[in-house]
Write a protein that holds these residues in place. Structure first.
Motif, PDB file in Angstrom:
ATOM      1  N   GLU A 135       0.810  -1.216   0.000  1.00 54.25           N
ATOM      2  CA  GLU A 135       0.000   0.000   0.000  1.00 54.25           C
ATOM      3  C   GLU A 135       0.844   1.268   0.000  1.00 54.25           C
ATOM      4  O   GLU A 135       0.505   2.250  -0.658  1.00 54.25           O
ATOM      5  N   ALA A 136       1.965   1.261   0.736  1.00 54.54           N
ATOM      6  CA  ALA A 136       2.816   2.456   0.760  1.00 54.54           C
ATOM      7  C   ALA A 136       3.418   2.705  -0.623  1.00 54.54           C
ATOM      8  O   ALA A 136       3.506   3.860  -1.070  1.00 54.54           O
ATOM      9  N   GLN A 137       3.819   1.642  -1.300  1.00 51.86           N
ATOM     10  CA  GLN A 137       4.355   1.797  -2.649  1.00 51.86           C
ATOM     11  C   GLN A 137       3.270   2.251  -3.615  1.00 51.86           C
ATOM     12  O   GLN A 137       3.524   3.075  -4.497  1.00 51.86           O
ATOM     13  N   VAL A 138       2.068   1.719  -3.459  1.00 53.56           N
ATOM     14  CA  VAL A 138       0.945   2.137  -4.306  1.00 53.56           C
ATOM     15  C   VAL A 138       0.709   3.633  -4.164  1.00 53.56           C
ATOM     16  O   VAL A 138       0.563   4.356  -5.159  1.00 53.56           O
ATOM     17  N   GLU A 139       0.686   4.125  -2.939  1.00 53.59           N
ATOM     18  CA  GLU A 139       0.456   5.557  -2.714  1.00 53.59           C
ATOM     19  C   GLU A 139       1.577   6.391  -3.333  1.00 53.59           C
ATOM     20  O   GLU A 139       1.347   7.461  -3.888  1.00 53.59           O
ATOM     21  N   GLY A 140       2.804   5.873  -3.231  1.00 55.79           N
ATOM     22  CA  GLY A 140       3.922   6.585  -3.823  1.00 55.79           C
ATOM     23  C   GLY A 140       3.816   6.677  -5.330  1.00 55.79           C
ATOM     24  O   GLY A 140       4.036   7.747  -5.918  1.00 55.79           O
ATOM     25  N   VAL A 141       3.456   5.580  -5.974  1.00 56.09           N
ATOM     26  CA  VAL A 141       3.319   5.576  -7.430  1.00 56.09           C
ATOM     27  C   VAL A 141       2.153   6.458  -7.861  1.00 56.09           C
ATOM     28  O   VAL A 141       2.238   7.183  -8.861  1.00 56.09           O
ATOM     29  N   LEU A 142       1.065   6.428  -7.118  1.00 54.88           N
ATOM     30  CA  LEU A 142      -0.081   7.279  -7.438  1.00 54.88           C
ATOM     31  C   LEU A 142       0.301   8.757  -7.403  1.00 54.88           C
ATOM     32  O   LEU A 142      -0.092   9.543  -8.267  1.00 54.88           O
ATOM     33  N   GLY A 143       1.078   9.134  -6.381  1.00 53.67           N
ATOM     34  CA  GLY A 143       1.532  10.515  -6.293  1.00 53.67           C
ATOM     35  C   GLY A 143       2.410  10.889  -7.469  1.00 53.67           C
ATOM     36  O   GLY A 143       2.292  11.987  -8.043  1.00 53.67           O
ATOM     37  N   GLY A 144       3.298   9.975  -7.854  1.00 51.75           N
ATOM     38  CA  GLY A 144       4.159  10.232  -9.000  1.00 51.75           C
ATOM     39  C   GLY A 144       3.380  10.335 -10.296  1.00 51.75           C
ATOM     40  O   GLY A 144       3.671  11.193 -11.145  1.00 51.75           O
ATOM     41  N   ALA A 145       2.364   9.489 -10.454  1.00 47.63           N
ATOM     42  CA  ALA A 145       1.540   9.536 -11.664  1.00 47.63           C
ATOM     43  C   ALA A 145       0.784  10.858 -11.764  1.00 47.63           C
ATOM     44  O   ALA A 145       0.660  11.436 -12.857  1.00 47.63           O
ATOM     45  N   ALA A 146       0.276  11.337 -10.635  1.00 49.95           N
ATOM     46  CA  ALA A 146      -0.421  12.618 -10.627  1.00 49.95           C
ATOM     47  C   ALA A 146       0.537  13.751 -10.986  1.00 49.95           C
ATOM     48  O   ALA A 146       0.170  14.701 -11.694  1.00 49.95           O
ATOM     49  N   PHE A 147       1.768  13.661 -10.512  1.00 50.58           N
ATOM     50  CA  PHE A 147       2.802  14.648 -10.815  1.00 50.58           C
ATOM     51  C   PHE A 147       3.064  14.691 -12.320  1.00 50.58           C
ATOM     52  O   PHE A 147       3.141  15.767 -12.930  1.00 50.58           O
ATOM     53  N   VAL A 148       3.170  13.528 -12.930  1.00 47.58           N
ATOM     54  CA  VAL A 148       3.397  13.446 -14.372  1.00 47.58           C
ATOM     55  C   VAL A 148       2.193  13.972 -15.131  1.00 47.58           C
ATOM     56  O   VAL A 148       2.319  14.739 -16.095  1.00 47.58           O
ATOM     57  N   ARG A 149       0.986  13.563 -14.687  1.00 43.44           N
ATOM     58  CA  ARG A 149      -0.244  13.991 -15.354  1.00 43.44           C
ATOM     59  C   ARG A 149      -0.352  15.513 -15.391  1.00 43.44           C
ATOM     60  O   ARG A 149      -0.828  16.100 -16.371  1.00 43.44           O
ATOM     61  N   ALA A 150       0.130  16.164 -14.332  1.00 48.11           N
ATOM     62  CA  ALA A 150       0.064  17.624 -14.242  1.00 48.11           C
ATOM     63  C   ALA A 150       1.200  18.320 -14.991  1.00 48.11           C
ATOM     64  O   ALA A 150       1.295  19.551 -14.964  1.00 48.11           O
ATOM     65  N   GLY A 151       2.053  17.548 -15.649  1.00 49.68           N
ATOM     66  CA  GLY A 151       3.137  18.142 -16.421  1.00 49.68           C
ATOM     67  C   GLY A 151       4.423  18.352 -15.655  1.00 49.68           C
ATOM     68  O   GLY A 151       5.370  18.957 -16.169  1.00 49.68           O
ATOM     69  N   GLY A 152       4.494  17.825 -14.427  1.00 55.15           N
ATOM     70  CA  GLY A 152       5.656  18.074 -13.591  1.00 55.15           C
ATOM     71  C   GLY A 152       6.937  17.400 -14.058  1.00 55.15           C
ATOM     72  O   GLY A 152       8.031  17.819 -13.677  1.00 55.15           O
ATOM     73  N   ASN A 153       6.805  16.355 -14.880  1.00 53.22           N
ATOM     74  CA  ASN A 153       7.997  15.637 -15.320  1.00 53.22           C
ATOM     75  C   ASN A 153       8.334  15.905 -16.784  1.00 53.22           C
ATOM     76  O   ASN A 153       9.020  15.119 -17.428  1.00 53.22           O
TER      77      ASN A 153
END
Length: 283
Positions: free
Chosen positions: A233-251
């Motif tokens: 679950e901790a890894q899932v939350e981490g990946v979700l946060g990263g995906a949202a970051f990418v979706r918003a153009g952060g990467n």
């Protein structure tokens, strides 16, 4: 002697191959050496991040080490690796990290590599940190969907990333391990252009000669998709946060670090796809 940890992984296995091809003395660390395949002449040793004794043996007599931790909220593995290397007198440490490490907008995963990076920088050895962007090889997980004629899962919308060929990451790692002039820096490694998941799907469609489309996953679908990979679950939350970051153009980042180190342009996603088209199977 160069120690490569994570020697059966995406970057480590290619790094071992490249170093061996250069004629370097290489020691490859694997959790289960019986299942590992390494080039002739490479010393294969057992190592478990949870077993300090195995790390002590693996680092003995080593002059440079490539350090791959276990991505996740438990950072002790990175720190244990560095401590073992320092105790063995390893003179040069190169840590594999991740792009945007330390950026609070990434969410929990943005902090996963920070303790390891800090340990390397404060080790007293020559050091370098590699922060690669998303690997082109991540799209190999799409192969079953592509073979079935189904849309590939998209967790990051139209967010573009400087997707990098893992071979370039391994080649940079080899150069930094071997050339002291490249130490003392954090390298952000990207491909030569940004590309989104739908863009990668379009490239694969051209390369494979058959339709490849992408389907956006709803948040709960994304969560279930990640759980199916076996993530906690901790890894899932981490990946979700990263995906949202990418979706918003952060990467949406492209750097010149790969060309600077290698003296040539970074490979494109299209080049990677052409080289690996056979791994996606027949339609």
């Amino acid at each position: 002697m160069i120690l490569v940890t994570g020697a059966t992984g995406t970057i480590g296995s290619e790094l071992v191959r490249q170093l061996a091809a250069r004629g370097e003395k290489v020691r490859a660390l694997a959790r289960d050496p019986a299942k590992a395949r390494v080039p002739s002449g490479v010393e294969l040793v057992r190592g478990d991040y949870g077993d300090p004794g195995s790390l002590e043996a693996a680092t003995a007599g080593v002059t440079a080490a490539f350090l791959v931790g276990v991505p996740g909220p438990d950072t002790r593995y990175d720190q244990d690796l560095v401590a073992a290397a320092v105790a063995a007198g390893v003179g040069r440490l190169v840590k594999l990290s991740a792009i945007a490490t330390g950026d609070p907008e990434v969410g929990p995963s943005g902090a996963w590599h920070l303790p390891g990076e800090r340990a390397v920088r404060e080790s007293g050895a020559e050091w370098a940190v590699l922060r690669p962007s998303s690997f082109a090889s991540n799209t190999l997980s799409w192969a079953p969907a592509i073979r079935a004629g189904e849309p590939v899962p998209n967790m990051s919308g139209d967010g573009p990333q400087g997707v990098i060929d893992p071979r370039d990451v391994s080649e940079v790692a080899a150069r930094v391990l071997l050339e002291g002039r490249l130490a003392g820096r954090t390298y952000t490694l990207t491909g030569p252009e940004t590309i989104s998941v739908p863009g990668q799907a379009a490239v694969l469609a051209e390369v494979l000669g058959r339709p490849v489309t992408a389907r956006d996953l709803a948040p709960e679908e994304t969560r279930e998709h990640l759980r199916a990979w076996g993530l906690g679950e901790a890894q899932v939350e981490g990946v979700l946060g990263g995906a949202a970051f990418v979706r918003a153009g952060g990467n949406a980042v492209v750097t010149e670090d790969v060309p600077e180190v290698l003296g040539r342009p970074a490979r494109t996603y299209r080049e990677w796809a052409r080289a690996h088209r056979g791994l996606f199977g027949e339609g």
